[in-house]
Design a protein around this motif. Sequence first.
Motif, mmCIF file in Angstrom:
data_model
loop_
_atom_site.group_PDB
_atom_site.id
_atom_site.type_symbol
_atom_site.label_atom_id
_atom_site.label_comp_id
_atom_site.label_asym_id
_atom_site.label_seq_id
_atom_site.Cartn_x
_atom_site.Cartn_y
_atom_site.Cartn_z
ATOM 1 N N UNK A 60 0.833 -1.210 0.000
ATOM 2 C CA UNK A 60 0.000 0.000 0.000
ATOM 3 C C UNK A 60 0.863 1.254 0.000
ATOM 4 N N UNK A 61 0.314 2.298 -0.588
ATOM 5 C CA UNK A 61 0.969 3.604 -0.558
ATOM 6 C C UNK A 61 0.451 4.366 0.652
ATOM 7 N N UNK A 62 1.366 4.958 1.422
ATOM 8 C CA UNK A 62 0.946 5.705 2.601
ATOM 9 C C UNK A 62 1.657 7.044 2.650
ATOM 10 N N UNK A 63 0.972 8.011 3.236
ATOM 11 C CA UNK A 63 1.569 9.324 3.477
ATOM 12 C C UNK A 63 1.390 9.674 4.942
ATOM 13 N N UNK A 64 2.497 9.984 5.579
ATOM 14 C CA UNK A 64 2.477 10.445 6.966
ATOM 15 C C UNK A 64 2.538 11.966 6.956
ATOM 16 N N UNK A 65 1.573 12.571 7.648
ATOM 17 C CA UNK A 65 1.474 14.026 7.624
ATOM 18 C C UNK A 65 2.217 14.653 8.800
ATOM 19 N N UNK A 66 2.820 15.803 8.538
ATOM 20 C CA UNK A 66 3.473 16.582 9.583
ATOM 21 C C UNK A 66 3.249 18.053 9.287
ATOM 22 N N UNK A 67 2.792 18.780 10.277
ATOM 23 C CA UNK A 67 2.619 20.216 10.080
ATOM 24 C C UNK A 67 3.006 20.953 11.353
ATOM 25 N N UNK A 68 3.492 22.175 11.160
ATOM 26 C CA UNK A 68 3.886 23.012 12.304
ATOM 27 C C UNK A 68 3.415 24.443 12.056
ATOM 28 N N UNK A 69 3.087 25.094 13.158
ATOM 29 C CA UNK A 69 2.540 26.449 13.060
ATOM 30 C C UNK A 69 3.511 27.488 13.605
ATOM 31 N N UNK A 70 4.763 27.136 13.723
ATOM 32 C CA UNK A 70 5.760 28.034 14.302
ATOM 33 C C UNK A 70 6.516 28.831 13.243
ATOM 34 N N UNK A 71 6.254 28.553 11.969
ATOM 35 C CA UNK A 71 6.942 29.274 10.901
ATOM 36 C C UNK A 71 8.390 28.866 10.726
ATOM 37 N N UNK A 72 8.750 27.679 11.213
ATOM 38 C CA UNK A 72 10.130 27.226 11.095
ATOM 39 C C UNK A 72 10.460 26.840 9.653
ATOM 40 N N UNK A 73 11.647 27.234 9.209
ATOM 41 C CA UNK A 73 12.099 26.818 7.876
ATOM 42 C C UNK A 73 12.598 25.370 7.890
ATOM 43 N N UNK A 74 13.231 24.978 8.962
ATOM 44 C CA UNK A 74 13.918 23.677 8.991
ATOM 45 C C UNK A 74 13.014 22.605 9.605
ATOM 46 N N UNK A 75 12.835 21.529 8.843
ATOM 47 C CA UNK A 75 12.024 20.413 9.313
ATOM 48 C C UNK A 75 12.743 19.109 9.021
ATOM 49 N N UNK A 76 12.396 18.066 9.818
ATOM 50 C CA UNK A 76 13.145 16.815 9.805
ATOM 51 C C UNK A 76 12.191 15.630 9.973
ATOM 52 N N UNK A 77 12.604 14.482 9.407
ATOM 53 C CA UNK A 77 11.965 13.213 9.699
ATOM 54 C C UNK A 77 13.007 12.256 10.272
ATOM 55 N N UNK A 78 12.638 11.627 11.388
ATOM 56 C CA UNK A 78 13.482 10.615 12.007
ATOM 57 C C UNK A 78 12.715 9.295 12.024
ATOM 58 N N UNK A 79 13.473 8.209 11.973
ATOM 59 C CA UNK A 79 12.907 6.880 12.158
ATOM 60 C C UNK A 79 13.477 6.312 13.454
ATOM 61 N N UNK A 80 12.605 5.733 14.269
ATOM 62 C CA UNK A 80 13.046 5.216 15.560
ATOM 63 C C UNK A 80 12.364 3.897 15.842
ATOM 64 N N UNK A 81 13.142 2.839 15.982
ATOM 65 C CA UNK A 81 12.600 1.556 16.422
ATOM 66 C C UNK A 81 12.427 1.595 17.936
ATOM 67 N N UNK A 82 11.520 0.806 18.498
ATOM 68 C CA UNK A 82 11.226 0.871 19.927
ATOM 69 C C UNK A 82 12.469 0.752 20.802
ATOM 70 N N UNK A 83 12.648 1.705 21.694
ATOM 71 C CA UNK A 83 13.770 1.670 22.626
ATOM 72 C C UNK A 83 15.122 1.927 21.999
ATOM 73 N N UNK A 84 15.110 2.406 20.781
ATOM 74 C CA UNK A 84 16.383 2.597 20.081
ATOM 75 C C UNK A 84 16.624 4.069 19.771
#
Lengths: 109, 114
Positions: A17-41
């Motif tokens: 399946x195709x999926x999209x994870x949404x992220x939005x911020x209202x602080x007007x920040x230019x810099x945004x990031x995605x991290x991947x984290x396995x449980x407890x790691x």
Amino acid sequence: EADIYQTPRYLVIGTGKKITLECSQTMGHDKMYWYQQDPGMELHLIHYSYGVNSTEKGDLSSESTVSRIRTEHFPLTLESARPSHTSQYLCASTGETQYFGPGTRLLVL
Amino acid sequence: AQSVTQLDSQVPVFEEAPVELRCNYSSSVSVYLFWYVQYPNQGLQLLLKYLSGSTLVKGINGFEAEFNKSQTSFHLRKPSVHISDTAEYFCAVRGITGTYKYIFGTGTRLKVLA
């Protein structure tokens, strides 16, 4: 309190399946990031953006893609989900300090 | 480039006892330093940060940390822990110059025992 939002919070989906994870911020920040984290790691940076129409791959190779058409929005897309994509995905944005969203916990069956 | 080392993967401590979570870093440039806390199934929440000025930084929930440039350390302390402090704690650095990438340690799981 940081104003950064992620949806969905939890997602269970089948392979392919195709999926999209949404992220939005209202602080007007230019810099945004995605991290991947396995449980407890630890956190692994998979994508980042320094502004509209700017995206870069992070330190951990990922099959996902991102876009940054608007300052406040930084969605992550998996074209064909696989069980190896099962993880928690954390979105963050940075002004002086990095703020995190609540995360999306993804389970691919 | 920067790196962060959190030597203790797990720290058990009794309720009301003091605790110290260790963080060491390496960097070729000056850095900003951060501690984050993560409760189960949640994102990371900023506990405290060092940007400049006083090397002793106070944060939320009674935590504090001291920046020691000569020892390249930024240890987190709390004089008396509560059950509710049980969580994962991450130390992070970011170079003052260069990219805006944050480098995180592997985390320390604090378990407070009754």
